[in-house]
Structure formats: C-alpha cells, structure tokens
Design a protein around this motif. Sequence first.
Motif, mmCIF file in Angstrom:
data_model
loop_
_atom_site.group_PDB
_atom_site.id
_atom_site.type_symbol
_atom_site.label_atom_id
_atom_site.label_comp_id
_atom_site.label_asym_id
_atom_site.label_seq_id
_atom_site.Cartn_x
_atom_site.Cartn_y
_atom_site.Cartn_z
ATOM 1 N N THR A 80 0.835 -1.200 0.000
ATOM 2 C CA THR A 80 0.000 0.000 0.000
ATOM 3 C C THR A 80 0.871 1.252 0.000
ATOM 4 O O THR A 80 2.003 1.230 0.435
ATOM 5 C CB THR A 80 -0.899 0.016 1.249
ATOM 6 O OG1 THR A 80 -0.059 -0.249 2.365
ATOM 7 C CG2 THR A 80 -1.996 -0.993 1.144
ATOM 8 N N THR A 81 0.281 2.329 -0.482
ATOM 9 C CA THR A 81 1.057 3.545 -0.672
ATOM 10 C C THR A 81 1.724 3.979 0.621
ATOM 11 O O THR A 81 1.116 3.982 1.691
ATOM 12 C CB THR A 81 0.143 4.684 -1.145
ATOM 13 O OG1 THR A 81 -0.963 4.718 -0.259
ATOM 14 C CG2 THR A 81 -0.305 4.453 -2.562
ATOM 15 N N GLN A 82 2.968 4.352 0.470
ATOM 16 C CA GLN A 82 3.713 4.756 1.658
ATOM 17 C C GLN A 82 4.131 6.207 1.528
ATOM 18 O O GLN A 82 4.383 6.688 0.442
ATOM 19 C CB GLN A 82 4.996 3.934 1.779
ATOM 20 C CG GLN A 82 4.748 2.463 1.868
ATOM 21 C CD GLN A 82 6.063 1.717 1.752
ATOM 22 O OE1 GLN A 82 7.121 2.317 1.727
ATOM 23 N NE2 GLN A 82 5.973 0.424 1.679
ATOM 24 N N ASN A 83 4.227 6.833 2.657
ATOM 25 C CA ASN A 83 4.868 8.140 2.660
ATOM 26 C C ASN A 83 6.361 7.927 2.544
ATOM 27 O O ASN A 83 6.891 6.914 2.977
ATOM 28 C CB ASN A 83 4.574 8.879 3.971
ATOM 29 C CG ASN A 83 3.112 9.172 4.118
ATOM 30 O OD1 ASN A 83 2.417 9.298 3.116
ATOM 31 N ND2 ASN A 83 2.658 9.251 5.357
ATOM 32 N N LYS A 84 7.036 8.895 1.975
ATOM 33 C CA LYS A 84 8.476 8.716 1.828
ATOM 34 C C LYS A 84 9.179 8.822 3.168
ATOM 35 O O LYS A 84 10.231 8.252 3.370
ATOM 36 C CB LYS A 84 9.032 9.752 0.855
ATOM 37 C CG LYS A 84 8.791 9.331 -0.575
ATOM 38 C CD LYS A 84 9.404 10.282 -1.563
ATOM 39 C CE LYS A 84 9.098 9.832 -2.976
ATOM 40 N NZ LYS A 84 9.515 10.824 -3.962
ATOM 41 N N ASN A 85 8.550 9.516 4.088
ATOM 42 C CA ASN A 85 9.189 9.654 5.392
ATOM 43 C C ASN A 85 8.962 8.428 6.263
ATOM 44 O O ASN A 85 9.718 8.182 7.182
ATOM 45 C CB ASN A 85 8.640 10.892 6.108
ATOM 46 C CG ASN A 85 8.917 12.149 5.316
ATOM 47 O OD1 ASN A 85 9.874 12.191 4.562
ATOM 48 N ND2 ASN A 85 8.071 13.151 5.477
ATOM 49 N N ALA A 86 7.902 7.687 5.965
ATOM 50 C CA ALA A 86 7.576 6.548 6.799
ATOM 51 C C ALA A 86 8.664 5.487 6.676
ATOM 52 O O ALA A 86 9.322 5.384 5.650
ATOM 53 C CB ALA A 86 6.238 5.960 6.375
ATOM 54 N N PRO A 87 8.910 4.711 7.744
ATOM 55 C CA PRO A 87 9.905 3.645 7.639
ATOM 56 C C PRO A 87 9.467 2.630 6.581
ATOM 57 O O PRO A 87 8.268 2.426 6.387
ATOM 58 C CB PRO A 87 9.921 3.031 9.034
ATOM 59 C CG PRO A 87 8.636 3.444 9.657
ATOM 60 C CD PRO A 87 8.288 4.756 9.050
ATOM 61 N N PRO A 88 10.434 2.012 5.896
ATOM 62 C CA PRO A 88 10.063 1.099 4.826
ATOM 63 C C PRO A 88 9.247 -0.068 5.363
ATOM 64 O O PRO A 88 9.504 -0.565 6.455
ATOM 65 C CB PRO A 88 11.414 0.640 4.274
ATOM 66 C CG PRO A 88 12.395 0.933 5.349
ATOM 67 C CD PRO A 88 11.869 2.116 6.071
ATOM 68 N N SER A 89 8.264 -0.453 4.592
ATOM 69 C CA SER A 89 7.400 -1.549 5.026
ATOM 70 C C SER A 89 8.209 -2.843 5.105
ATOM 71 O O SER A 89 9.032 -3.107 4.231
ATOM 72 C CB SER A 89 6.277 -1.723 4.019
ATOM 73 O OG SER A 89 5.671 -2.972 4.207
ATOM 74 N N PRO A 90 8.005 -3.630 6.153
ATOM 75 C CA PRO A 90 8.754 -4.879 6.232
ATOM 76 C C PRO A 90 8.299 -5.915 5.206
ATOM 77 O O PRO A 90 8.954 -6.928 5.034
ATOM 78 C CB PRO A 90 8.494 -5.348 7.657
ATOM 79 C CG PRO A 90 7.265 -4.659 8.071
ATOM 80 C CD PRO A 90 7.200 -3.376 7.317
ATOM 81 N N LEU A 91 7.180 -5.631 4.559
ATOM 82 C CA LEU A 91 6.659 -6.605 3.611
ATOM 83 C C LEU A 91 7.318 -6.374 2.251
ATOM 84 O O LEU A 91 6.803 -5.673 1.392
ATOM 85 C CB LEU A 91 5.151 -6.457 3.522
ATOM 86 C CG LEU A 91 4.395 -7.594 2.853
ATOM 87 C CD1 LEU A 91 4.647 -8.886 3.592
ATOM 88 C CD2 LEU A 91 2.936 -7.291 2.829
ATOM 89 N N THR A 92 8.489 -6.952 2.068
ATOM 90 C CA THR A 92 9.204 -6.799 0.804
ATOM 91 C C THR A 92 8.589 -7.743 -0.230
ATOM 92 O O THR A 92 7.917 -8.704 0.136
ATOM 93 C CB THR A 92 10.689 -7.128 0.983
ATOM 94 O OG1 THR A 92 10.786 -8.438 1.524
ATOM 95 C CG2 THR A 92 11.354 -6.148 1.900
ATOM 96 N N PRO A 93 8.822 -7.481 -1.520
ATOM 97 C CA PRO A 93 8.269 -8.368 -2.541
ATOM 98 C C PRO A 93 8.709 -9.813 -2.374
ATOM 99 O O PRO A 93 7.929 -10.731 -2.642
ATOM 100 C CB PRO A 93 8.823 -7.779 -3.841
ATOM 101 C CG PRO A 93 9.144 -6.383 -3.520
ATOM 102 C CD PRO A 93 9.498 -6.322 -2.086
ATOM 103 N N SER A 94 9.934 -10.013 -1.918
ATOM 104 C CA SER A 94 10.393 -11.400 -1.768
ATOM 105 C C SER A 94 9.594 -12.109 -0.691
ATOM 106 O O SER A 94 9.239 -13.286 -0.829
ATOM 107 C CB SER A 94 11.880 -11.432 -1.450
ATOM 108 O OG SER A 94 12.112 -10.937 -0.161
ATOM 109 N N ILE A 95 9.258 -11.399 0.376
ATOM 110 C CA ILE A 95 8.433 -12.016 1.415
ATOM 111 C C ILE A 95 7.057 -12.314 0.849
ATOM 112 O O ILE A 95 6.497 -13.395 1.054
ATOM 113 C CB ILE A 95 8.344 -11.093 2.645
ATOM 114 C CG1 ILE A 95 9.685 -11.064 3.367
ATOM 115 C CG2 ILE A 95 7.259 -11.554 3.594
ATOM 116 C CD1 ILE A 95 9.674 -10.295 4.641
ATOM 117 N N ARG A 96 6.537 -11.369 0.092
ATOM 118 C CA ARG A 96 5.209 -11.551 -0.481
ATOM 119 C C ARG A 96 5.167 -12.794 -1.378
ATOM 120 O O ARG A 96 4.214 -13.556 -1.372
ATOM 121 C CB ARG A 96 4.866 -10.315 -1.304
ATOM 122 C CG ARG A 96 3.405 -10.075 -1.488
ATOM 123 C CD ARG A 96 3.238 -8.770 -2.204
ATOM 124 N NE ARG A 96 3.065 -7.641 -1.309
ATOM 125 C CZ ARG A 96 1.922 -7.369 -0.703
ATOM 126 N NH1 ARG A 96 0.872 -8.131 -0.869
ATOM 127 N NH2 ARG A 96 1.831 -6.319 0.076
#
Lengths: 242, 94
Positions: A80-96
């Motif tokens: 889902t859309t992230q703010n650039k300031n927000a910490p990177p989502s732990p759900l990386t494509p490889s995990i997905r």
Amino acid sequence: MALVARTLRRSFLETRSILPPTFLLPFRANITTVAHSNETGNLTELPIQASQSIPIVKDIQENAIPISQTPKLPHPPRPTTQNKNAPPSPLTPSIRHLLPLLHTQPSHYLTIHLHGHPYLITKGDTVRLPFLMPNVKPGDVLRLDRATHIGSRDYTLKAPEAIKGTRDNVKKILYLDERLFVCRATVVGIESEPMRVMEKTKRRQRHVKHVYSKHKFTILKISEVEVRSLEEYEALLEPHER
Amino acid sequence: MAYFRITLMRSGIGMPLKVQGVLKALGLRKRMTTVYYPVTPDVAGQIMRIKELVDVKEVDRPLTKQQQREQRRPEKGYHVEKRGSEQTSNYEGL
C-alpha cells in the motif's frame, strides 16, 4: 624419469576415477536460501517461477539475479502507498512471493537469539541454556521474539547481515520482524552440573587450595514454533501502515 | 557543549614516564578504555602528548560507563508471557 612420469600419470588417473566431473558434484550451497533484506530499494524479484508445485532448490542471491530475468516475472502487487518519510514496510516483494511457500511446508526451524547468542531450534527441542535465567520458574511460558532465520526443508528466510561494530557504532544484529513467527518456550527446570574442584597451587608450597564451583542452567522446552501465513502477517501490519 | 572522546588504542607500556603520567591523569588505565573530557585547551594539550596512542573524536555529550555498557548489550530476546504459578492457581480453582 620414467618412474616419475608413471606415478604422475597414475595419480592423475586416480583423481580422475575418484571424482566425477565437477558439474556432477553435489552443490552444497544449493540448500536453499531465500535471502532478503529489509531494504525496499532493492526490489529485485526472486526467481521462483514456473512449476511452482515443486519447490526448486536454488541458491538465491538478490544481487546476483540478472536484470533480464525480472521482466518475465509477474509483478507482485505493490504494498500500500507509503509516505516517503515513513519507515520502509517490512513486507518486501520477496516475502510476499515466498512466505506462502515457506508457510505451506511443514515443520520449521528458527535461529533464535537470546542475549545475542544464536540457538537453532525446532518444535519439541529441549534447550539447556548456558546460564541460569533470572526471575523465571519452572512452568513459566516465555515468548522468544528475536530470530534471524526461519527455515523449512527447502526455504529459508534470512535476516539481513549484522552490521559490524566500528569505533563509533556498536555491532547491531538485525532480526526478522517478530510478527512473522510465534515461538514459545516453557521453562522445564534447572539443571546443575557436578561439583567442579579446581586445585590452586603455588610454587614451592605444599598447601593446595581447592576451589569449588557448581553452576546451574535453565532448561527450556520449545513448545510452539509457528510461522505466520501471509494473510495473518498482512493483517498484523495493516494498523501500523495506515 | 562539546566533549573529547578519548580511547586508548595502544598501551603506554614502555613510554617515557611523562607520557605515562598523562595517561594516568586522563584516567586511561588500559587499552580500549574510553574517557570523556570537555573541549578545553588544557585537555587538548594533554591529548597532544599522547596523540600516538589514542583515538580522539569530538562528541556532543559524554557517556557514563553504564551507558557505554548498555549500548553494547545485545537484546534479551525473550519475555515472560505467562507465569507458571498463575496456571497452577487456576487448576486449584477447578
């Protein structure tokens, strides 16, 4: 001279007979690793594709993937859309991609870290810790929440490499997201070693001093090792992302 | 206020007594000890006497020994979720 030549040839032939050609040798590094890192900048998709029914044992290294392979892959739905300031989502494509595959395989192992020391465990293991855990009693249920590896027979989810300590920064071990798995251990009891006696002597003295010590160790039994499915993990992540 | 972070990288053994005296005055007793001092001319002069032995960096705030230890301490990696005594009390209630 002839003798030397013969021995040389024989030794050459022997090595030939012992070892099959290199392309037939078992390739130990293959035992698979689904390397991933928390960096979202590194968006290379992992080459698990085609005939997903049989998990292909492949050594997957993100950086080693040629870019030409990536267009073949179906693009994963972006988080889902992230703010650039927000910490990177732990759900990386490889995990997905690969968490469902890891999740479906039965019996997982974990490398948990207690006080920075790794322990490789599966469900039902008994762990004799090399120390007496303070403030716990037999029967207490512990939640182990720091792990660097989650693995099954064919897949391994690895945490990024630890950051080496420098003069300015201390060493930092990067752990997997604690919401990815559930690991519980029950304190079973306390074991103690036989009394140790150390003889202390001084030179030219008959007197021998005996030093006694008897250490105690906590014993844990791993009662639960569960890897969360992708849906459960997403559900856990959602309130934080919004 | 700025502070010097001084770490003794090389031992003072074999150095002239004046150098060893400076190390003692700064509280650098053995290798890899770290001390913090405010940035003043006298401390700068002391550092100049032992500059071959130490690693110096200017930092904003000094750290106590406990804080330095706390930085190095790895995470515990567990927490007690349920006490065994609670379970037994439940059984007694039944």
